[in-house]
Design a protein around this motif. Structure first.
Motif, PDB file in Angstrom:
ATOM      1  N   THR A 105      -6.507  -2.941   4.869  1.00 31.80           N
ATOM      2  CA  THR A 105      -6.005  -2.325   6.101  1.00 31.80           C
ATOM      3  C   THR A 105      -6.865  -1.182   6.618  1.00 31.80           C
ATOM      4  O   THR A 105      -6.743  -0.825   7.784  1.00 31.80           O
ATOM      5  CB  THR A 105      -4.590  -1.758   5.882  1.00 31.80           C
ATOM      6  OG1 THR A 105      -4.656  -0.670   4.949  1.00 31.80           O
ATOM      7  CG2 THR A 105      -3.631  -2.823   5.408  1.00 31.80           C
ATOM      8  N   ALA A 131       0.347   1.556   6.174  1.00 32.06           N
ATOM      9  CA  ALA A 131       0.500   0.216   5.631  1.00 32.06           C
ATOM     10  C   ALA A 131       1.860   0.138   4.952  1.00 32.06           C
ATOM     11  O   ALA A 131       2.136   0.881   4.010  1.00 32.06           O
ATOM     12  CB  ALA A 131      -0.607  -0.084   4.635  1.00 32.06           C
ATOM     13  N   LYS A 155       1.151  -3.667   9.085  1.00 33.12           N
ATOM     14  CA  LYS A 155       0.432  -2.507   9.610  1.00 33.12           C
ATOM     15  C   LYS A 155       1.285  -1.836  10.679  1.00 33.12           C
ATOM     16  O   LYS A 155       1.611  -2.458  11.686  1.00 33.12           O
ATOM     17  CB  LYS A 155      -0.895  -2.921  10.217  1.00 33.12           C
ATOM     18  CG  LYS A 155      -1.909  -3.414   9.226  1.00 33.12           C
ATOM     19  CD  LYS A 155      -3.199  -3.774   9.953  1.00 33.12           C
ATOM     20  CE  LYS A 155      -4.248  -4.278   9.008  1.00 33.12           C
ATOM     21  NZ  LYS A 155      -5.490  -4.614   9.740  1.00 33.12           N
ATOM     22  N   ILE A 188       1.818  -7.190   3.559  1.00 36.24           N
ATOM     23  CA  ILE A 188       1.361  -5.924   4.142  1.00 36.24           C
ATOM     24  C   ILE A 188       1.606  -5.960   5.638  1.00 36.24           C
ATOM     25  O   ILE A 188       1.129  -6.852   6.328  1.00 36.24           O
ATOM     26  CB  ILE A 188      -0.142  -5.687   3.882  1.00 36.24           C
ATOM     27  CG1 ILE A 188      -0.431  -5.667   2.387  1.00 36.24           C
ATOM     28  CG2 ILE A 188      -0.595  -4.397   4.548  1.00 36.24           C
ATOM     29  CD1 ILE A 188      -1.903  -5.571   2.038  1.00 36.24           C
TER      30      ILE A 188
END
Length: 116
Positions: A38, A12, A5, A3
Motif C-alpha cells: 500500500t 491501510a 485502502k 487490505i
C-alpha cells in the motif's frame, strides 16, 4: 487477509479471519507486507488478528512486537474490547494511547481519528 485502502487518510485497513500476528517476527513481516502493498505507514487492525498471549504483559510479546513499529516509524490502531484485561495492561494501553505509534480503541472511527 484483505487490505482496504482508506486513501483520503492514508490508512491501510486490514481484515482477516485468522490470527496473523503471533510474535515480533510475524509483526514485522505483517507490517512490511502491508507497507509494500500500500505504501501506507498507518495500519488499522482488529484485535482478533493478534495472538491473545500478546495482551498478557508477562509474555513480553507486545513490547517486542510494537518496538518494530517505533523502529520503522509506523503507526497502528487496534480496534477491540480490552475491558477484560489486567490493570497493568490497561495502564500500558493508557500510556500507549498518549504516544504516537500504537493505539488501542473501541471503534474504527476512533482508530481513524488517532491515525490522522
Amino acid at each position: 487477509m484483505e487490505i482496504q485502502k482508506l486513501e483520503s487518510d492514508g490508512i491501510a485497513r486490514i481484515k482477516s479471519d485468522e490470527v496473523i500476528i503471533k510474535d515480533a517476527a510475524s509483526m514485522l513481516d505483517f507490517v512490511m507486507s502491508v507497507q509494500y502493498e500500500t505504501t501506507y505507514r498507518k495500519i488499522l487492525i482488529d484485535k482478533a488478528i493478534i495472538l491473545e498471549d500478546f495482551f498478557d504483559l508477562k509474555t513480553r510479546l507486545l513490547g517486542d512486537a510494537f518496538q518494530k513499529l517505533v523502529t520503522y516509524q509506523l503507526k497502528m490502531a487496534i480496534v477491540g474490547d480490552f475491558s477484560m484485561y489486567s490493570e497493568n495492561f490497561k495502564d500500558y494501553m493508557y500510556e500507549s494511547n498518549k504516544g504516537s505509534h500504537v493505539y488501542f480503541v473501541a471503534t474504527e472511527e476512533e482508530a481513524v481519528d488517532k491515525l490522522r
